[in-house]
Design a protein around this motif. Structure first.
Motif, PDB file in Angstrom:
ATOM      1  N   PRO A 144       7.230  -9.633  25.411  1.00 35.58           N
ATOM      2  CA  PRO A 144       5.774  -9.409  25.397  1.00 35.58           C
ATOM      3  C   PRO A 144       5.266  -8.791  24.098  1.00 35.58           C
ATOM      4  O   PRO A 144       5.987  -8.048  23.433  1.00 35.58           O
ATOM      5  CB  PRO A 144       5.566  -8.432  26.557  1.00 35.58           C
ATOM      6  CG  PRO A 144       6.879  -7.723  26.708  1.00 35.58           C
ATOM      7  CD  PRO A 144       7.947  -8.687  26.286  1.00 35.58           C
ATOM      8  N   ASP A 145       4.016  -9.105  23.788  1.00 34.95           N
ATOM      9  CA  ASP A 145       3.355  -8.491  22.633  1.00 34.95           C
ATOM     10  C   ASP A 145       2.719  -7.152  22.997  1.00 34.95           C
ATOM     11  O   ASP A 145       2.525  -6.291  22.152  1.00 34.95           O
ATOM     12  CB  ASP A 145       2.236  -9.414  22.117  1.00 34.95           C
ATOM     13  CG  ASP A 145       2.739 -10.363  21.037  1.00 34.95           C
ATOM     14  OD1 ASP A 145       3.861 -10.157  20.530  1.00 34.95           O
ATOM     15  OD2 ASP A 145       2.006 -11.309  20.712  1.00 34.95           O
ATOM     16  N   GLY A 146       2.322  -7.022  24.265  1.00 34.54           N
ATOM     17  CA  GLY A 146       1.593  -5.816  24.666  1.00 34.54           C
ATOM     18  C   GLY A 146       0.192  -5.825  24.087  1.00 34.54           C
ATOM     19  O   GLY A 146      -0.379  -6.895  23.824  1.00 34.54           O
TER      20      GLY A 146
ATOM     21  N   LEU B 251      13.704  -1.433  15.504  1.00 34.59           N
ATOM     22  CA  LEU B 251      13.860  -2.303  14.326  1.00 34.59           C
ATOM     23  C   LEU B 251      14.711  -1.621  13.250  1.00 34.59           C
ATOM     24  O   LEU B 251      15.473  -2.286  12.536  1.00 34.59           O
ATOM     25  CB  LEU B 251      12.498  -2.709  13.770  1.00 34.59           C
ATOM     26  CG  LEU B 251      11.651  -3.599  14.703  1.00 34.59           C
ATOM     27  CD1 LEU B 251      10.372  -4.040  13.994  1.00 34.59           C
ATOM     28  CD2 LEU B 251      12.430  -4.827  15.181  1.00 34.59           C
TER      29      LEU B 251
ATOM     30  N   ASN C 235       1.286   5.981  18.141  1.00 34.32           N
ATOM     31  CA  ASN C 235       2.738   5.731  18.245  1.00 34.32           C
ATOM     32  C   ASN C 235       3.490   6.655  17.288  1.00 34.32           C
ATOM     33  O   ASN C 235       3.213   6.639  16.086  1.00 34.32           O
ATOM     34  CB  ASN C 235       3.061   4.281  17.853  1.00 34.32           C
ATOM     35  CG  ASN C 235       2.543   3.288  18.874  1.00 34.32           C
ATOM     36  OD1 ASN C 235       1.526   3.523  19.516  1.00 34.32           O
ATOM     37  ND2 ASN C 235       3.237   2.180  19.021  1.00 34.32           N
TER      38      ASN C 235
ATOM     39  N   ARG D  80      -0.127  -1.987  15.068  1.00 34.86           N
ATOM     40  CA  ARG D  80       0.135  -0.638  15.569  1.00 34.86           C
ATOM     41  C   ARG D  80      -0.034   0.359  14.435  1.00 34.86           C
ATOM     42  O   ARG D  80       0.156   0.040  13.254  1.00 34.86           O
ATOM     43  CB  ARG D  80       1.563  -0.505  16.114  1.00 34.86           C
ATOM     44  CG  ARG D  80       1.871  -1.314  17.356  1.00 34.86           C
ATOM     45  CD  ARG D  80       1.230  -0.743  18.604  1.00 34.86           C
ATOM     46  NE  ARG D  80       1.601  -1.482  19.811  1.00 34.86           N
ATOM     47  CZ  ARG D  80       0.993  -2.596  20.236  1.00 34.86           C
ATOM     48  NH1 ARG D  80      -0.014  -3.104  19.552  1.00 34.86           N
ATOM     49  NH2 ARG D  80       1.386  -3.183  21.352  1.00 34.86           N
TER      50      ARG D  80
ATOM     51  N   ILE E  93       8.149  -0.748  25.515  1.00 37.35           N
ATOM     52  CA  ILE E  93       7.492  -1.762  26.329  1.00 37.35           C
ATOM     53  C   ILE E  93       8.409  -2.280  27.450  1.00 37.35           C
ATOM     54  O   ILE E  93       7.956  -2.531  28.566  1.00 37.35           O
ATOM     55  CB  ILE E  93       7.000  -2.900  25.388  1.00 37.35           C
ATOM     56  CG1 ILE E  93       5.931  -3.752  26.026  1.00 37.35           C
ATOM     57  CG2 ILE E  93       8.145  -3.735  24.848  1.00 37.35           C
ATOM     58  CD1 ILE E  93       5.108  -4.554  25.009  1.00 37.35           C
TER      59      ILE E  93
ATOM     60  N   SER F  33      13.844   2.051  23.639  1.00 36.88           N
ATOM     61  CA  SER F  33      13.112   2.578  22.481  1.00 36.88           C
ATOM     62  C   SER F  33      11.792   1.867  22.204  1.00 36.88           C
ATOM     63  O   SER F  33      11.537   0.770  22.683  1.00 36.88           O
ATOM     64  CB  SER F  33      13.996   2.467  21.245  1.00 36.88           C
ATOM     65  OG  SER F  33      14.315   1.116  21.045  1.00 36.88           O
TER      66      SER F  33
ATOM     67  N   TRP G  92      10.898  -8.727  18.609  1.00 37.23           N
ATOM     68  CA  TRP G  92      10.266  -9.195  19.852  1.00 37.23           C
ATOM     69  C   TRP G  92       8.816  -9.615  19.612  1.00 37.23           C
ATOM     70  O   TRP G  92       8.109  -9.014  18.796  1.00 37.23           O
ATOM     71  CB  TRP G  92      10.253  -8.089  20.904  1.00 37.23           C
ATOM     72  CG  TRP G  92      11.597  -7.670  21.382  1.00 37.23           C
ATOM     73  CD1 TRP G  92      12.797  -8.223  21.070  1.00 37.23           C
ATOM     74  CD2 TRP G  92      11.863  -6.577  22.272  1.00 37.23           C
ATOM     75  NE1 TRP G  92      13.802  -7.551  21.703  1.00 37.23           N
ATOM     76  CE2 TRP G  92      13.257  -6.536  22.445  1.00 37.23           C
ATOM     77  CE3 TRP G  92      11.068  -5.637  22.932  1.00 37.23           C
ATOM     78  CZ2 TRP G  92      13.873  -5.583  23.262  1.00 37.23           C
ATOM     79  CZ3 TRP G  92      11.676  -4.691  23.740  1.00 37.23           C
ATOM     80  CH2 TRP G  92      13.065  -4.672  23.903  1.00 37.23           C
ATOM     81  N   GLY G  93       8.402 -10.598  20.423  1.00 36.46           N
ATOM     82  CA  GLY G  93       6.995 -11.009  20.411  1.00 36.46           C
ATOM     83  C   GLY G  93       6.655 -11.846  19.188  1.00 36.46           C
ATOM     84  O   GLY G  93       7.530 -12.404  18.526  1.00 36.46           O
TER      85      GLY G  93
ATOM     86  N   PRO H  97       0.900  -8.293  16.783  1.00 35.96           N
ATOM     87  CA  PRO H  97       0.204  -7.075  17.224  1.00 35.96           C
ATOM     88  C   PRO H  97       0.155  -6.042  16.107  1.00 35.96           C
ATOM     89  O   PRO H  97       1.056  -5.990  15.258  1.00 35.96           O
ATOM     90  CB  PRO H  97       1.068  -6.549  18.380  1.00 35.96           C
ATOM     91  CG  PRO H  97       1.818  -7.716  18.867  1.00 35.96           C
ATOM     92  CD  PRO H  97       2.048  -8.597  17.669  1.00 35.96           C
TER      93      PRO H  97
ATOM     94  N   ILE I 243       3.279  -5.816  13.353  1.00 31.22           N
ATOM     95  CA  ILE I 243       4.716  -5.622  13.630  1.00 31.22           C
ATOM     96  C   ILE I 243       5.544  -6.368  12.574  1.00 31.22           C
ATOM     97  O   ILE I 243       6.585  -5.894  12.133  1.00 31.22           O
ATOM     98  CB  ILE I 243       5.054  -6.104  15.062  1.00 31.22           C
ATOM     99  CG1 ILE I 243       4.302  -5.247  16.100  1.00 31.22           C
ATOM    100  CG2 ILE I 243       6.554  -6.091  15.310  1.00 31.22           C
ATOM    101  CD1 ILE I 243       4.607  -3.769  16.096  1.00 31.22           C
TER     102      ILE I 243
ATOM    103  N   LYS J 245      18.216  -2.191  14.417  1.00 29.55           N
ATOM    104  CA  LYS J 245      18.610  -3.602  14.294  1.00 29.55           C
ATOM    105  C   LYS J 245      18.833  -3.980  12.831  1.00 29.55           C
ATOM    106  O   LYS J 245      19.780  -4.698  12.505  1.00 29.55           O
ATOM    107  CB  LYS J 245      17.524  -4.506  14.884  1.00 29.55           C
ATOM    108  CG  LYS J 245      17.452  -4.493  16.406  1.00 29.55           C
ATOM    109  CD  LYS J 245      16.396  -5.512  16.838  1.00 29.55           C
ATOM    110  CE  LYS J 245      16.013  -5.385  18.284  1.00 29.55           C
ATOM    111  NZ  LYS J 245      14.898  -6.285  18.638  1.00 29.55           N
TER     112      LYS J 245
HETATM  113  P1  GDP Z   1       3.798  -0.405  22.738  1.00 30.70           P
HETATM  114  O1  GDP Z   1       3.202   0.137  21.460  1.00 30.70           O
HETATM  115  O2  GDP Z   1       3.462   0.417  23.939  1.00 30.70           O
HETATM  116  O3  GDP Z   1       3.460  -1.863  22.944  1.00 30.70           O
HETATM  117  O4  GDP Z   1       5.371  -0.273  22.678  1.00 30.70           O
HETATM  118  P2  GDP Z   1       6.565  -0.734  21.683  1.00 30.70           P
HETATM  119  O5  GDP Z   1       6.669   0.201  20.543  1.00 30.70           O
HETATM  120  O6  GDP Z   1       7.777  -0.856  22.561  1.00 30.70           O
HETATM  121  O7  GDP Z   1       6.177  -2.191  21.161  1.00 30.70           O
HETATM  122  C1  GDP Z   1       5.231  -2.426  20.159  1.00 30.70           C
HETATM  123  C2  GDP Z   1       5.267  -3.884  19.720  1.00 30.70           C
HETATM  124  O8  GDP Z   1       6.471  -4.113  18.963  1.00 30.70           O
HETATM  125  C3  GDP Z   1       5.260  -4.912  20.852  1.00 30.70           C
HETATM  126  O9  GDP Z   1       4.454  -5.999  20.437  1.00 30.70           O
HETATM  127  C4  GDP Z   1       6.732  -5.332  20.916  1.00 30.70           C
HETATM  128  O10 GDP Z   1       6.948  -6.623  21.461  1.00 30.70           O
HETATM  129  C5  GDP Z   1       7.093  -5.303  19.428  1.00 30.70           C
HETATM  130  N1  GDP Z   1       8.545  -5.267  19.153  1.00 30.70           N
HETATM  131  C6  GDP Z   1       9.181  -6.076  18.262  1.00 30.70           C
HETATM  132  N2  GDP Z   1      10.504  -5.850  18.282  1.00 30.70           N
HETATM  133  C7  GDP Z   1      10.710  -4.849  19.169  1.00 30.70           C
HETATM  134  C8  GDP Z   1      11.894  -4.176  19.606  1.00 30.70           C
HETATM  135  O11 GDP Z   1      13.022  -4.449  19.207  1.00 30.70           O
HETATM  136  N3  GDP Z   1      11.715  -3.181  20.530  1.00 30.70           N
HETATM  137  C9  GDP Z   1      10.471  -2.826  21.019  1.00 30.70           C
HETATM  138  N4  GDP Z   1      10.373  -1.815  21.905  1.00 30.70           N
HETATM  139  N5  GDP Z   1       9.335  -3.485  20.621  1.00 30.70           N
HETATM  140  C10 GDP Z   1       9.458  -4.480  19.722  1.00 30.70           C
END
Ligand code: GDP
Length: 315
Positions: free
Chosen positions: A269-271, A185, A166, A210, A70, A179, A203-204, A208, A245, A188
């Protein structure tokens, strides 16, 4: 496609391309063609053309792409749009002109509208506004799908398009700025455990939802669909279930052994609120995913730790 077909896997170093190569080799396909980026630059149209003219691949898996999570998507909009458009145009055009029998393009579930009804059916494509956090990548992939459909309609060129959910697995990108959530995660949680940190940042909001698929399942589906799917319409590839998440973070804590707190960073952002694919078209063909999420995360974590061990020996 048979065991001796000449098969070009574009993007064989990436998460998806490397898994497709592994799967093809396991199945006994022995005539794989791959090129390092320094040997073949997919942005260089004459070079791509010359490669197809000399190597004459019969089947192509187009897994080369500029990808990222994101943050990367909103930091490098030009690369995400331009590079993915260029790859789709150069590879598909050369494949068509040099007699490729069938090409399979790998897209992404982020092509669908942000507020698409869930689970997302293939026909929801282009029915609403895209998610702003990844629209650059989405627009390039949608153009790629349309290009594939245009070749099919105008020339009868068999170009199929898969929309994976995903993905994660060995070979993933673990750099926190680039990433996706699952490898981020995992890293981390690992680092928080090793350094005895009391918390780890997510994050966020954690709300959300997924859907996550192990890349070995995707590779299995990619080979299956090359053999059994012959339609210009896109086809979703997913596992059919999703989690929040927050739940993902908890699962990752369990796998890595991190016992501290989760701290949610609302400035990130949450996306999309939810991204779950409807996989009935794929299951109707008789294919389903096999690798459970916890098992898949444990497998990826083993790979990550091995990489760390290799790296510390090498340096
Ligand atoms: P997306 O599926 O296109 O939104 O891409 P991501 O995999 O980057 O993010 C998915 C969700 O995970 C979003 O809501 C992010 O804010 C959340 N998220 C929580 N922690 C993290 C982190 O450390 N990295 C990323 N990339 N996303 C995170």
């Amino acid at each position: 496609m048979d065991r001796s077909s000449r098969i070009y896997v574009a993007g064989h170093r990436g998460l998806v391309g490397s898994a497709i190569c592994r799967r093809l080799r396991e199945e006994g396909y022995s005539n794989l063609i791959v090129r390092e980026r320094r040997e073949l630059d997919l942005f260089d149209r004459p070079a791509v053309d010359a490669f197809f003219a000399s190597e004459k691949p019969e089947y192509v898996f187009l897994a080369a792409a500029k990808v990222g999570g994101i943050l990367a998507n909103s930091t490098y909009p030009v690369e995400f749009l331009r590079d993915n458009l260029a790859i789709a145009i150069n590879v598909m055009d050369a494949a068509h002109r040099h007699g490729v029998k069938k090409i399979e393009m790998l897209g992404s579930s982020c092509i669908y509208p942000t507020l698409a009804p869930q689970p997302i059916k293939e026909e929801y494509l282009l029915t609403g506004p895209l998610e702003p956090t990844n629209e650059w990548y989405a627009i390039a992939k949608i153009a790629g799908i349309k290009l594939a459909q245009a070749y099919w309609q105008q020339y009868g060129f068999r170009a199929i398009s898969l929309m994976p959910t995903n993905l994660y697995g060995p070979g993933d990108q673990f750099d926190l700025k680039a990433s996706h959530v699952l490898p981020a995660l995992l890293r981390k949680a690992h680092e928080a455990r090793v350094s005895n940190s009391p918390e780890m940042v997510v994050w966020g909001s954690g709300n959300p939802r997924r859907e996550f698929m192990h890349v070995d399942d995707l590779a299995d589906a990619a080979v299956f669909l090359m053999l059994h799917y012959d339609e210009p319409g896109i086809i979703n590839v997913g596992v059919g279930t999703d989690i929040t998440i927050r739940e993902l973070a908890q699962l990752i804590c369990r796998v890595t052994g991190f016992e501290g707190r989760l701290k949610f960073d609302a400035s990130k952002p949450d996306g999309m609120p939810r991204k779950l694919l409807d996989v009935s078209r794929l299951s109707g063909l008789g294919w389903r995913a096999r690798i459970g999420l916890e098992e898949g995360i444990a497998d990826t974590y083993r790979w990550f730790q091995q990489q760390g061990a290799l790296h510390s020996v090498a340096t």
